[in-house]
Design a protein around this motif. Structure first.
Motif, PDB file in Angstrom:
ATOM      1  N   SER A 275      29.340  38.594  33.813  1.00 46.34           N
ATOM      2  CA  SER A 275      29.975  39.886  34.078  1.00 46.34           C
ATOM      3  C   SER A 275      28.901  40.861  34.552  1.00 46.34           C
ATOM      4  CB  SER A 275      30.630  40.406  32.790  1.00 46.34           C
ATOM      5  OG  SER A 275      30.670  41.815  32.775  1.00 46.34           O
TER       6      SER A 275
ATOM      7  N   ASN B 135      29.093  44.014  34.425  1.00 44.18           N
ATOM      8  CA  ASN B 135      28.962  45.071  33.409  1.00 44.18           C
ATOM      9  C   ASN B 135      28.020  44.626  32.289  1.00 44.18           C
ATOM     10  OD1 ASN B 135      30.772  46.768  34.757  1.00 44.18           O
ATOM     11  ND2 ASN B 135      31.754  47.407  32.848  1.00 44.18           N
TER      12      ASN B 135
ATOM     13  N   GLN C 298      32.249  35.969  39.290  1.00 45.98           N
ATOM     14  CA  GLN C 298      32.038  36.284  37.874  1.00 45.98           C
ATOM     15  C   GLN C 298      32.767  35.227  37.060  1.00 45.98           C
ATOM     16  OE1 GLN C 298      31.660  40.943  36.887  1.00 45.98           O
ATOM     17  NE2 GLN C 298      33.675  40.291  37.460  1.00 45.98           N
TER      18      GLN C 298
ATOM     19  N   ALA D  53      32.997  35.561  33.606  1.00 41.58           N
ATOM     20  CA  ALA D  53      33.551  36.200  32.396  1.00 41.58           C
ATOM     21  C   ALA D  53      33.779  37.690  32.668  1.00 41.58           C
ATOM     22  CB  ALA D  53      32.594  35.995  31.220  1.00 41.58           C
ATOM     23  N   GLY D  54      34.392  37.975  33.819  1.00 38.18           N
ATOM     24  CA  GLY D  54      34.660  39.370  34.184  1.00 38.18           C
ATOM     25  C   GLY D  54      35.602  40.008  33.174  1.00 38.18           C
TER      26      GLY D  54
ATOM     27  N   GLY E  21      38.101  43.287  31.841  1.00 42.77           N
ATOM     28  CA  GLY E  21      38.892  44.460  32.179  1.00 42.77           C
ATOM     29  C   GLY E  21      39.009  45.348  30.958  1.00 42.77           C
ATOM     30  N   ARG E  22      39.885  46.323  30.995  1.00 41.44           N
ATOM     31  CA  ARG E  22      40.054  47.216  29.840  1.00 41.44           C
ATOM     32  C   ARG E  22      40.636  46.447  28.667  1.00 41.44           C
ATOM     33  NH1 ARG E  22      43.766  51.563  30.348  1.00 41.44           N
ATOM     34  NH2 ARG E  22      42.590  52.882  28.957  1.00 41.44           N
TER      35      ARG E  22
ATOM     36  N   THR F 134      32.904  42.553  43.472  1.00 41.16           N
ATOM     37  CA  THR F 134      32.785  42.847  42.044  1.00 41.16           C
ATOM     38  C   THR F 134      31.373  43.346  41.795  1.00 41.16           C
ATOM     39  OG1 THR F 134      32.326  40.506  41.682  1.00 41.16           O
ATOM     40  CG2 THR F 134      34.510  41.236  41.152  1.00 41.16           C
TER      41      THR F 134
ATOM     42  N   SER G 154      28.792  46.523  39.494  1.00 40.10           N
ATOM     43  CA  SER G 154      28.661  47.595  38.510  1.00 40.10           C
ATOM     44  C   SER G 154      27.572  48.544  38.971  1.00 40.10           C
ATOM     45  CB  SER G 154      28.276  47.039  37.135  1.00 40.10           C
ATOM     46  OG  SER G 154      29.254  46.135  36.697  1.00 40.10           O
TER      47      SER G 154
ATOM     48  N   ASN H  86      42.700  54.016  35.474  1.00 45.32           N
ATOM     49  CA  ASN H  86      41.582  53.311  36.114  1.00 45.32           C
ATOM     50  C   ASN H  86      41.983  52.267  37.145  1.00 45.32           C
ATOM     51  OD1 ASN H  86      42.695  51.572  34.242  1.00 45.32           O
ATOM     52  ND2 ASN H  86      40.782  50.474  33.942  1.00 45.32           N
ATOM     53  N   ASP H  87      43.178  52.365  37.687  1.00 43.79           N
ATOM     54  CA  ASP H  87      43.587  51.353  38.674  1.00 43.79           C
ATOM     55  C   ASP H  87      43.834  52.006  40.030  1.00 43.79           C
ATOM     56  OD1 ASP H  87      43.651  49.495  36.657  1.00 43.79           O
ATOM     57  OD2 ASP H  87      45.838  49.482  36.467  1.00 43.79           O
TER      58      ASP H  87
ATOM     59  N   LYS I 269      48.427  45.975  42.276  1.00 42.29           N
ATOM     60  CA  LYS I 269      47.079  46.418  41.877  1.00 42.29           C
ATOM     61  C   LYS I 269      46.011  45.847  42.812  1.00 42.29           C
ATOM     62  CE  LYS I 269      43.922  46.434  37.924  1.00 42.29           C
ATOM     63  NZ  LYS I 269      43.834  46.552  36.472  1.00 42.29           N
TER      64      LYS I 269
ATOM     65  N   GLY J 156      40.430  47.517  39.956  1.00 42.34           N
ATOM     66  CA  GLY J 156      40.315  47.981  38.575  1.00 42.34           C
ATOM     67  C   GLY J 156      38.931  48.558  38.339  1.00 42.34           C
TER      68      GLY J 156
ATOM     69  N   LEU K 205      36.204  49.796  35.247  1.00 41.91           N
ATOM     70  CA  LEU K 205      35.901  49.748  33.810  1.00 41.91           C
ATOM     71  C   LEU K 205      34.611  50.527  33.556  1.00 41.91           C
ATOM     72  CD1 LEU K 205      36.538  48.525  30.989  1.00 41.91           C
ATOM     73  CD2 LEU K 205      35.114  46.576  31.641  1.00 41.91           C
TER      74      LEU K 205
ATOM     75  N   GLY L 273      32.046  49.798  36.288  1.00 44.71           N
ATOM     76  CA  GLY L 273      32.311  48.456  36.816  1.00 44.71           C
ATOM     77  C   GLY L 273      33.540  48.493  37.715  1.00 44.71           C
ATOM     78  N   ILE L 274      33.419  47.864  38.871  1.00 44.97           N
ATOM     79  CA  ILE L 274      34.490  47.962  39.870  1.00 44.97           C
ATOM     80  C   ILE L 274      34.823  46.568  40.408  1.00 44.97           C
ATOM     81  CG2 ILE L 274      35.101  48.910  42.149  1.00 44.97           C
ATOM     82  CD1 ILE L 274      33.075  51.204  41.523  1.00 44.97           C
TER      83      ILE L 274
HETATM   84  C1  BTN Z   1      40.694  46.707  34.642  1.00 45.83           C
HETATM   85  O1  BTN Z   1      41.507  46.613  35.571  1.00 45.83           O
HETATM   86  O2  BTN Z   1      41.073  46.639  33.462  1.00 45.83           O
HETATM   87  C2  BTN Z   1      39.242  46.927  34.965  1.00 45.83           C
HETATM   88  C3  BTN Z   1      38.668  45.773  35.722  1.00 45.83           C
HETATM   89  C4  BTN Z   1      37.192  45.954  36.019  1.00 45.83           C
HETATM   90  C5  BTN Z   1      36.600  44.713  36.633  1.00 45.83           C
HETATM   91  C6  BTN Z   1      35.172  44.924  37.059  1.00 45.83           C
HETATM   92  S1  BTN Z   1      34.591  43.605  38.078  1.00 45.83           S
HETATM   93  C7  BTN Z   1      32.969  44.219  37.977  1.00 45.83           C
HETATM   94  C8  BTN Z   1      32.762  44.710  36.556  1.00 45.83           C
HETATM   95  N1  BTN Z   1      32.305  43.624  35.706  1.00 45.83           N
HETATM   96  C9  BTN Z   1      33.209  43.313  34.779  1.00 45.83           C
HETATM   97  O3  BTN Z   1      33.074  42.420  33.914  1.00 45.83           O
HETATM   98  N2  BTN Z   1      34.293  44.086  34.896  1.00 45.83           N
HETATM   99  C10 BTN Z   1      34.134  45.061  35.962  1.00 45.83           C
END
Ligand code: BTN
Length: 269
Positions: A28, A30, A53, A55-56, A58-59, A72, A74, A122-123, A130, A133, A135, A152-153
């Protein structure tokens, strides 16, 4: 680490970012930013991008899956360096969302009916699906990490969702830019434009520029919709969305009063 899919030197030369890591695969971005936040010698803002990623996040407990063609990354920054006091940190996610809409709008054909909008908190939605996202996380711990923030985007760009996985209950289905435009977009150019827009919008936030608020209001996807907001301790509020206030709170009117919602998740009814 490899700079095969994005050009780190160009990012440093053309944006306000001072340190860049481009990874082929990372758990990730983040999480990597949280590690880097402890480094007192690091030049900021720092950008960590990953082509894939594993292990990306989200919220809440949500995961973020990043397939080939998505962006992806941060951004690790010290808000005080940009005249953003801690009281304004909660507004950085929505400020970033406005910046991303700025940068993606030129990618859409102006003749098409496609519309970008911001779904609090945040979306980014493309029509009713969608696209992106955000974070934001505080690494916490002792200085310097406690003074830093991670944005994180994840943006779906060239990763098509023509055959999307079933959306989880209450979550919007995913969409990518290419699903709407039918062509391939330049990831490097979009990343550069997003970073420059984030810088411009952060300056507006620092200076209380009313244009930031006006744009945010006009982009609020929930306005006039009937929604249910879920907050901690199973508290739920149902009502009509009146928009977003100057502090970034969502305004929900029920039969009793107007609620200012500062955190929670929202679904439309
Ligand atoms: C969401 O929609 O809940 C937020 C998603 C955020 C994803 C991004 S991808 C880059 C960064 N690294 C992560 O692990 N998450 C954010």
């Amino acid at each position: 680490m490899s700079d095969a899919y994005l050009d780190a030197n160009a990012i440093r030369a053309e944006t306000f970012v001072r340190y860049v890591e481009i990874h082929e695969t990372l758990g990730s971005t983040n999480n990597r930013a949280i590690e880097l936040a402890r480094d007192v010698t690091l030049e900021l803002p720092a950008l960590i991008a990953a082509r894939h990623q594993t292990a990306g996040r989200g919220r809440g407990a949500n995961k973020w899956s990043s397939s080939e063609g998505s962006l992806t990354f941060s951004l690790l920054l010290e808000p005080a360096q940009h005249e953003i006091p801690t009281t304004k940190w909660p507004q950085l996610a929505l400020t970033t969302a406005v910046a991303i809409v700025d940068a993606l709008t030129p990618e859409l054909n102006p003749q098409s009916l496609a519309r970008l909008a911001i779904k609090w908190p945040n979306d980014i939605m493309l029509n009713d699906a969608k696209l992106c996202g955000i974070l934001t996380e505080s690494p916490g711990g002792p200085a310097p990490a406690k003074d830093r923030l991670i944005i994180g985007i994840g943006i779906n760009i060239n990763n098509s969702f023509c055959d999307p996985p079933p959306a989880a209950r209450g979550l919007a289905p995913p969409i990518s830019l290419t699903d709407t435009t039918g062509h391939t977009h330049d990831l490097q150019q979009i990343l550069r434009n997003v970073l420059n827009s984030i810088h411009n919008r952060i300056v507006q936030l620092a200076h209380n520029d009313p244009q930031l608020f006006t744009t945010l209001q006009s982009l609020c996807w929930l306005t006039e919709k009937t929604v249910e907001v879920s907050q901690d301790h199973n508290r739920q509020i149902r009502g009509q969305c009146l928009g977003i206030d100057h502090d970034g709170a969502l305004l929900i009117e029920d039969s009793f009063r107007t609620h200012q919602i500062r955190s929670g998740s929202v679904r439309t009814l």
